[in-house]
Design an enzyme around this catalytic site. Structure first.
Site, PDB file in Angstrom:
ATOM      1  N   GLY A   1      -2.369   7.742  -5.788  1.00  0.00           N
ATOM      2  CA  GLY A   1      -1.544   6.761  -5.063  1.00  0.00           C
ATOM      3  C   GLY A   1      -1.931   5.348  -5.463  1.00  0.00           C
TER       4      GLY A   1
ATOM      5  N   ARG B   1       0.335  11.650 -10.297  1.00  0.00           N
ATOM      6  CA  ARG B   1      -0.672  12.595  -9.808  1.00  0.00           C
ATOM      7  C   ARG B   1      -0.844  13.752 -10.796  1.00  0.00           C
ATOM      8  NH1 ARG B   1      -2.336  10.944  -4.845  1.00  0.00           N
ATOM      9  NH2 ARG B   1      -0.837   9.903  -3.476  1.00  0.00           N
TER      10      ARG B   1
ATOM     11  N   ASP C   1     -10.416   9.748  -4.538  1.00  0.00           N
ATOM     12  CA  ASP C   1     -11.308  10.904  -4.561  1.00  0.00           C
ATOM     13  C   ASP C   1     -10.895  11.984  -5.577  1.00  0.00           C
ATOM     14  OD1 ASP C   1     -13.400  12.522  -3.249  1.00  0.00           O
ATOM     15  OD2 ASP C   1     -11.662  13.777  -2.766  1.00  0.00           O
TER      16      ASP C   1
ATOM     17  N   THR D   1      -8.637   3.029  -3.113  1.00  0.00           N
ATOM     18  CA  THR D   1      -7.735   3.693  -2.169  1.00  0.00           C
ATOM     19  C   THR D   1      -7.651   2.850  -0.901  1.00  0.00           C
ATOM     20  OG1 THR D   1      -7.404   5.536  -0.615  1.00  0.00           O
ATOM     21  CG2 THR D   1      -9.634   5.238  -1.370  1.00  0.00           C
TER      22      THR D   1
ATOM     23  N   ASP E   1      -7.366   4.160   1.801  1.00  0.00           N
ATOM     24  CA  ASP E   1      -7.957   4.998   2.856  1.00  0.00           C
ATOM     25  C   ASP E   1      -9.451   4.741   3.074  1.00  0.00           C
ATOM     26  OD1 ASP E   1      -5.459   6.133   2.990  1.00  0.00           O
ATOM     27  OD2 ASP E   1      -5.986   7.887   1.792  1.00  0.00           O
TER      28      ASP E   1
ATOM     29  N   ASP F   1     -11.957   6.216   1.804  1.00  0.00           N
ATOM     30  CA  ASP F   1     -12.671   7.469   2.066  1.00  0.00           C
ATOM     31  C   ASP F   1     -13.482   7.984   0.874  1.00  0.00           C
ATOM     32  OD1 ASP F   1     -10.592   8.188   0.423  1.00  0.00           O
ATOM     33  OD2 ASP F   1      -9.795   9.769   1.708  1.00  0.00           O
TER      34      ASP F   1
ATOM     35  N   MET G   1      -1.638   5.282   7.940  1.00  0.00           N
ATOM     36  CA  MET G   1      -2.130   6.202   6.906  1.00  0.00           C
ATOM     37  C   MET G   1      -3.641   6.406   7.032  1.00  0.00           C
ATOM     38  SD  MET G   1      -0.056   5.324   3.443  1.00  0.00           S
ATOM     39  CE  MET G   1       1.538   6.092   3.142  1.00  0.00           C
TER      40      MET G   1
ATOM     41  N   ARG H   1      -4.952   9.690   5.448  1.00  0.00           N
ATOM     42  CA  ARG H   1      -5.121  11.071   5.000  1.00  0.00           C
ATOM     43  C   ARG H   1      -6.221  11.821   5.763  1.00  0.00           C
ATOM     44  NH1 ARG H   1      -3.227  13.217  -0.428  1.00  0.00           N
ATOM     45  NH2 ARG H   1      -3.273  11.048  -1.045  1.00  0.00           N
TER      46      ARG H   1
ATOM     47  N   ARG I   1       7.602   4.008  22.857  1.00  0.00           N
ATOM     48  CA  ARG I   1       8.295   3.927  21.570  1.00  0.00           C
ATOM     49  C   ARG I   1       7.314   4.214  20.440  1.00  0.00           C
ATOM     50  NH1 ARG I   1      12.272   3.661  24.495  1.00  0.00           N
ATOM     51  NH2 ARG I   1      13.956   2.136  24.330  1.00  0.00           N
TER      52      ARG I   1
ATOM     53  N   VAL J   1       4.495   0.662   3.654  1.00  0.00           N
ATOM     54  CA  VAL J   1       4.301  -0.800   3.735  1.00  0.00           C
ATOM     55  C   VAL J   1       2.801  -1.109   3.629  1.00  0.00           C
ATOM     56  CG1 VAL J   1       4.997  -2.829   5.042  1.00  0.00           C
ATOM     57  CG2 VAL J   1       6.016  -0.656   5.565  1.00  0.00           C
TER      58      VAL J   1
HETATM   59  O1  F6P Z   1      -3.306   6.527  -1.107  1.00  0.00           O
HETATM   60  C1  F6P Z   1      -3.694   7.339  -0.049  1.00  0.00           C
HETATM   61  C2  F6P Z   1      -2.523   7.610   0.792  1.00  0.00           C
HETATM   62  O2  F6P Z   1      -1.982   6.391   1.082  1.00  0.00           O
HETATM   63  C3  F6P Z   1      -2.714   8.385   2.097  1.00  0.00           C
HETATM   64  O3  F6P Z   1      -3.129   7.600   3.152  1.00  0.00           O
HETATM   65  C4  F6P Z   1      -1.363   9.021   2.299  1.00  0.00           C
HETATM   66  O4  F6P Z   1      -1.437  10.170   3.064  1.00  0.00           O
HETATM   67  C5  F6P Z   1      -0.978   9.341   0.889  1.00  0.00           C
HETATM   68  O5  F6P Z   1      -1.584   8.371   0.069  1.00  0.00           O
HETATM   69  C6  F6P Z   1       0.488   9.399   0.578  1.00  0.00           C
HETATM   70  O6  F6P Z   1       0.635   9.523  -0.799  1.00  0.00           O
HETATM   71  P1  F6P Z   1       1.954   9.894  -1.633  1.00  0.00           P
HETATM   72  O7  F6P Z   1       2.171   8.711  -2.515  1.00  0.00           O
HETATM   73  O8  F6P Z   1       1.588  11.100  -2.417  1.00  0.00           O
HETATM   74  O9  F6P Z   1       3.056  10.108  -0.674  1.00  0.00           O
END
Ligand code: F6P
Length: 372
Positions: free
Chosen positions: A39, A100, A131, A154, A156, A158, A198, A200, A296, A303
């Site tokens: 990503g 990917r 990762d 990333t 994330d 992580d 987000m 993951r 809501r 974004v």
């Molecule tokens: O880059 C990590 C991430 O943003 C995660 O938080 C999210 O679940 C995932 O990528 C979504 O990735 P994709 O581009 O495969 O939809």
């Protein structure tokens, strides 16, 4: 036995000729490849620019491998010059593109990578990824003997072995801004607002964004939640005159098994491998049903990953790019650039990819203090 490409790598000591500004090592016409995979995230262009600018000080040439590992498989490799990286620092995404595609998915991929590596006479490869990509980089280095150096990225945050990845700070800023905006409308309408973010496997974005935005509840994958407790808390707030509340939910947050309100179909839809999303909407629906408070839901989605990097991410990404180049010069294969405290260091990929870096308990407890 695969050929050991690491042995082909050549550099010479300049003995302090003044040509190189950080180290007395000059790469002899070494051709360094760089790819961005997985990503995208803000700051990737800052890394690419830093590597190219660092290489320009010496004799090394940098080649951009387009669309992650796919570029090496499909021979989509372009020279990167000063003009190709001019003006890209503030730009989100990656000028190289990403994918990917995994070299290990098909046996023919590895053979094509070998042919293209030799065709372009690459001497080293800088792999910028999260990762999964860094695990692949580690395997390409360990099993297939490529001279590879990693750079963790990333939103994330992580990846193990580094305090922070670039992209994270930008994502947290987006979440904070969104929560600020949701606050005013929630307050006006006396509503509960559920914001799905987000992350993951981890709750880094949720916890940091929630703390920075002053959220009332933060739900993360590391701590399965009890919706009954959340609703008690919302009623308590309402009784005290706070008729509105903000709840941040990480995309992979889950209820405790005893209070699971998700059908099997819900769970299949929400927690899809590699494509999470939807828990926020169901949490919002359930809160409204149990508590009777109008609720809501907002899903921030991509974004969080787009747009210009923050100053922090630009600086971190630039430091990582320069470190990666220096690690190539020092033949530190199988390592990645990492932030330890205030220092950028070289860290073994083997250790970095051993496990996902979960949200720290300290940060979770800070967020939790405001919940109840
Ligand atoms: O880059 C990590 C991430 O943003 C995660 O938080 C999210 O679940 C995932 O990528 C979504 O990735 P994709 O581009 O495969 O939809």
């Amino acid at each position: 036995m695969p050929r050991d490409y690491r042995r082909d790598f050549k550099f010479k000591q300049t003995g302090g000729s003044g040509k190189s500004f950080f180290h007395s090592v000059v790469l002899m016409s070494v051709r360094i490849g760089i790819l961005t995979a997985g990503g995208d995230c803000p700051g990737l262009n800052a890394v690419i620019r830093a590597v190219v600018r660092r290489a320009l000080v010496e004799d090394a040439q940098v080649f951009g491998v387009r669309n992650g590992w796919r570029g090496l498989i499909e021979d989509d490799i372009v020279p990167l010059t000063r003009s190709s990286v001019s003006g890209i620092l503030p730009r989100g995404g990656t000028i190289l593109g990403t994918s990917r595609t995994n070299p290990f998915d098909e046996a023919s991929h590895l053979e094509r990578i070998r042919l293209n590596w030799e065709k372009h006479e690459l001497g080293a490869l800088i792999v910028v990824g999260g990762d999964g990509t860094l695990r692949t980089a580690r395997d390409m280095w360990r099993e297939h003997k490529y001279p590879i150096v990693g750079v963790p990225k990333t939103i994330d945050n992580d990846v193990g072995g580094t305090d922070f990845t670039f992209g994270f700070d930008t994502a947290v800023s987006v979440v904070t801004d969104a929560i600020d905006r949701l606050h005013s409308t929630a307050e006006s309408h006396h509503r509960v607002m559920v914001v799905e973010v987000m992350g993951r496997h981890t709750g880094w974005i949720a916890a940091y964004g929630g703390i920075a935005g002053g959220a009332d509840v933060v739900l993360v994958p590391e701590h399965p939640f009890r919706l009954s407790r959340v609703c008690d808390f919302l009623r308590h707030r309402a009784d005290q005159g706070n008729a509105f509340s903000i709840i941040v939910v990480a995309e992979n947050a889950r209820p405790v098994p005893e209070e699971n309100f998700l059908s099997e179909e819900n769970s299949r839809e929400i927690y899809r491998q590699g494509r999470l999303g939807g828990i926020g909407m169901l949490v919002a629906r359930e809160i409204e049903r149990i508590s009777g408070i109008e609720t809501r839901f907002t899903q921030l989605g991509y974004v969080q990953r787009g747009g210009s990097p923050t100053a922090f991410d630009r600086v971190l990404a630039t430091r990582f790019g320069i470190k990666a180049y220096d690690m190539v010069a020092a033949s530190e294969w199988g390592h990645m650039a990492a932030l330890h405290g205030r220092r950028v260091v070289s860290f073994p990929l083997d250790e970095a990819v051993r496990e996902i870096k979960k949200l720290s308990e300290e940060i979770y407890h800070v967020a939790e203090l405001f919940f109840g």
